[in-house]
Design an enzyme around this catalytic site. Structure first.
Site, mmCIF file in Angstrom:
data_model
loop_
_atom_site.group_PDB
_atom_site.id
_atom_site.type_symbol
_atom_site.label_atom_id
_atom_site.label_comp_id
_atom_site.label_asym_id
_atom_site.label_seq_id
_atom_site.Cartn_x
_atom_site.Cartn_y
_atom_site.Cartn_z
ATOM 1 N N GLY A 225 0.824 -1.196 0.000
ATOM 2 C CA GLY A 225 0.000 0.000 0.000
ATOM 3 C C GLY A 225 0.860 1.249 0.000
ATOM 4 C CG ASP A 226 -0.474 4.590 2.255
ATOM 5 O OD1 ASP A 226 -0.580 3.558 2.945
ATOM 6 O OD2 ASP A 226 -1.146 5.620 2.477
ATOM 7 C CD GLU A 227 1.219 0.316 6.636
ATOM 8 O OE1 GLU A 227 1.970 -0.649 6.903
ATOM 9 O OE2 GLU A 227 0.122 0.508 7.205
#
Length: 312
Positions: A225-227
């Site tokens: 994801g955006d991690e």
């Protein structure tokens, strides 16, 4: 393959080399031959010249064929050369050793026909090509399993592997590890307003900025994801991790230009240290994750407070 086969004959005996060439002349192979009379000269030549198949005598002045093969691989010269070992005795133990070191076929001097020589060379070349293709595919699959396909940096599998290794080293050397977990702010807005292609471009730019900000010794990965995650090891402190986190926030505060549009993002960062806060892989990851979400929700509380103040 196309074109003539490049055959390298490695034998210190001129009579034996001539016998091999006579047998080669009686095959149907289109070939170019090179001759070398010593193992050391052969190693030098292989650094500069491409060959398709090595006809390797077992007994050479400086070293035997097995020692030569060990040197070939140990020096990093070997490029998966097809190799046929040639010796004066049919020693089965020698055959096993040679095969384990990458020899594809084996002939006893004076006991093979031109047809058998041709078959051995073709078998060696075909097998070597298949082995190289398999190794290349294996490497590709391995990279796919460890590299994030959007950003080109390590993925979660890579991150987990490196963290396990870092913890093992830190325990052995009584050292510290700092783990940073990062979650991008407002990334969903980028996907919703500019589309997923723009979102992928943002992830690539974020990975680039993180790599430029981190130390060379740090391990960076996209966790999904955006991690993102970052492992700091070797002479690090919690204060050093806080300073790096501040530099990362600054690096990601600048707007990102995507396809003529401008994306504004930020980042929430959680920090956990080994062994002060956690003494195992699971505990360290959990502590960093909890710290990151606390930073995220503290920031949202700040946004909500600012919004409510503006409405009054």
């Amino acid at each position: 393959m196309t074109g003539p086969l490049r055959i390298l004959i490695v034998d210190d005996d001129a009579v034996d080399r001539m016998a091999v060439k006579r047998q080669l002349a009686r095959t149907s192979l289109e070939i170019i031959t090179h001759e070398i009379n010593s193992a050391e000269e052969c190693l030098k030549l292989l650094r500069m010249t491409e060959v398709d198949c090595i006809l390797l005598d077992y007994r050479l002045p400086e070293m035997n064929g097995i020692d030569f093969l060990v040197r070939l691989r140990g020096d990093g010269i070997d490029k998966g050369h097809a190799t046929v070992m040639m010796t004066g005795s049919g020693n089965e133990r020698l055959v096993v050793q040679a095969m384990r070191l990458g020899v594809q076929d084996y002939l006893v001097k004076g006991e093979y026909s031109p047809q058998q020589l041709e078959e051995a060379i073709l078998h060696a070349v075909e097998t070597a090509e298949a082995e190289k293709a398999a190794a290349s595919e294996s490497k590709r699959l391995e990279e796919m399993a460890l590299i994030d396909d959007i950003t080109g940096i390590g993925n979660r599998n890579f991150f987990n592997m490196r963290l396990e290794h870092a913890l093992t080293r830190a325990r052995r050397q009584n050292d510290c590890i700092c783990l940073l977990y990062m979650d991008l702010d407002r990334f969903k807005e980028v996907n919703d307003t500019l589309g997923h292609q723009a979102g992928d471009a943002v992830l690539r730019e974020v990975a680039k900025r993180l790599a430029q900000t981190a130390r060379d010794a740090d391990t960076l990965a996209r966790l999904g994801g955006d991690e993102f995650g970052l492992i700091m090891e070797t002479g690090v402190t919690a204060a050093g991790a806080e300073r790096l986190a501040a530099r990362i926030k600054l690096a990601l505060s600048d707007p990102i230009k995507i396809h003529g549009e401008t994306a504004f993002i930020g980042v929430s960062i959680g920090i956990a240290t080994f062994p002060e806060q956690a003494d195992s892989f699971e505990a360290l990851v959990r502590a960093a994750d909890v710290s990151m979400y606390k930073a995220k929700f503290d920031k949202r509380d700040g946004w909500d407070s600012a919004l409510q103040a503006g409405q009054r």
